[in-house]
Design an enzyme around this catalytic site. Structure first.
Site, PDB file in Angstrom:
ATOM      1  NE  ARG B  39      -3.944   1.890   2.284  1.00  0.00           N
ATOM      2  CZ  ARG B  39      -3.970   3.221   2.298  1.00  0.00           C
ATOM      3  NH1 ARG B  39      -2.885   3.901   2.518  1.00  0.00           N
ATOM      4  NH2 ARG B  39      -5.093   3.872   2.065  1.00  0.00           N
ATOM      5  CB  SER B 107     -11.989  -1.037   2.780  1.00  0.00           C
ATOM      6  OG  SER B 107     -10.629  -1.278   2.517  1.00  0.00           O
ATOM      7  CE  LYS B 136      -6.914   8.329   3.153  1.00  0.00           C
ATOM      8  NZ  LYS B 136      -7.225   7.037   2.556  1.00  0.00           N
TER       9      LYS B 136
END
Ligand code: NI
Lengths: 213, 213
Positions: B39, B107, B136
């Protein structure tokens, strides 16, 4: 789909005067753009996708091809006609493997880069910067119209000239024998993108008829 | 490939202490991570691609699945096992259409979102944030272990718990019945990601054997 690269307009939200990219695209299509590229850096994927999807509906209706800069995933998701890549984007060979049938353009600034991209399966080239420009276009130093002509001769795929092209220098660009000119700021940043596109399109058509020689 | 979601480690270069993402991935695989997600936001595509390609070789050799966050194009180009999406990324339906056979995670922070993602073709869910976190993770407010358990029960696809999970709160997370836990900062930001991964893995395995009850 046969692609007419004559007037290749590239969007950039940072240059648009109080207009959305969608409004700008509508104007430039009205004005005679023959192909549209969406080039938007640092947008969240979902926002880029939504804009591209909306623009895709407009270009499809108008029969104009849509190219997405850099983001192969978005090009595939919105069923765009193609993707434009450069040396900060996915390597051409990998993009080609992922998307065998997509139009893939590649940025080149030298004969060497142009031939390499052709070998790696590019369908067309964006060659430049022809002239110096403040718009970042993954294109390095200005190469001039003479070098542009050499590159055009060195490959057999279509060549679109890019970088600092204006109505004033358009004649020497067209005379280099390229298949089209890509315009960003002179159209997107104009007070009327519609009028600017119209002028570019008229001049290109006029020059191509050889009436200026 | 059967996926073991037990210990799902997510890289993030901003949290790594003087280590490259590649070094961190090697450490966490050694430590017992069962699945890796890359990510990395705001990297130029080419750099992201090159990192993902290198990590893909490492994970393939280790027999560990590799998931790419957000960038479906990079997932496809490096032949990763999957892509993880959230509400700022490509819509699930469009990603599924582009990549029918890829593992797609999504998500979710509520039963409603979880069921919608399952309907839209998600292969697994990242559910959270379970606890509050500074990282985040596209996951909104902390939902707590009880809500996590409700969401797990509401869907039939695997659920990975994410957000603020530490060795201290790991028992209640595992007892919620989730298929795995995703860890970012507690592992990536640890002085030794290897040691941190080892502790998480040991604790998960231990808790799963029911020895804590
Ligand atoms: Ni993104």
């Amino acid at each position: 789909m046969m692609i007419d690269f004559s007037l290749y307009v590239i969007t950039n939200r940072d240059l648009s005067r109080n207009k959305t990219i969608i409004e700008v695209v509508e104007e430039v299509i009205q004005g005679g753009a023959t192909i549209i590229q969406i080039r938007e850096k640092n947008l969240p994927t979902r926002i880029f996708f939504e804009n591209a999807q909306t623009i895709g509906k407009i270009t499809k209706k108008a029969g104009i091809p849509l190219i997405i800069n850099d983001r192969l995933d978005i090009a595939l998701a919105v069923d765009a006609n193609g993707v434009h890549l450069g040396d900060e984007d996915l390597p051409l060979k990998y993009a080609r493997k992922v998307a065998p049938h997509l139009i893939i353009g590649y940025s080149a600034g030298s004969i060497c880069e142009a031939r390499k991209a052709e070998e790696d399966g590019a369908d067309y080239l964006g060659v430049g910067s022809v002239f110096s420009t403040k718009t970042k276009i993954d294109a390095g130093e200005a190469i001039g119209a003479k070098k542009l002509e050499e590159i055009k001769r060195a490959v057999s795929i279509p060549v679109v000239a890019i970088g600092g092209i204006t109505l004033v220098n358009l004649p020497e660009v067209i005379q280099s024998g390229v298949d089209g000119v890509a315009v960003v700021s002179s159209i997107i940043g104009a007070e009327s993108p519609f009028q600017a596109t119209k002028k570019f399109r008229f001049t290109i058509d006029y020059l191509r008829k050889g009436k200026i020689c």
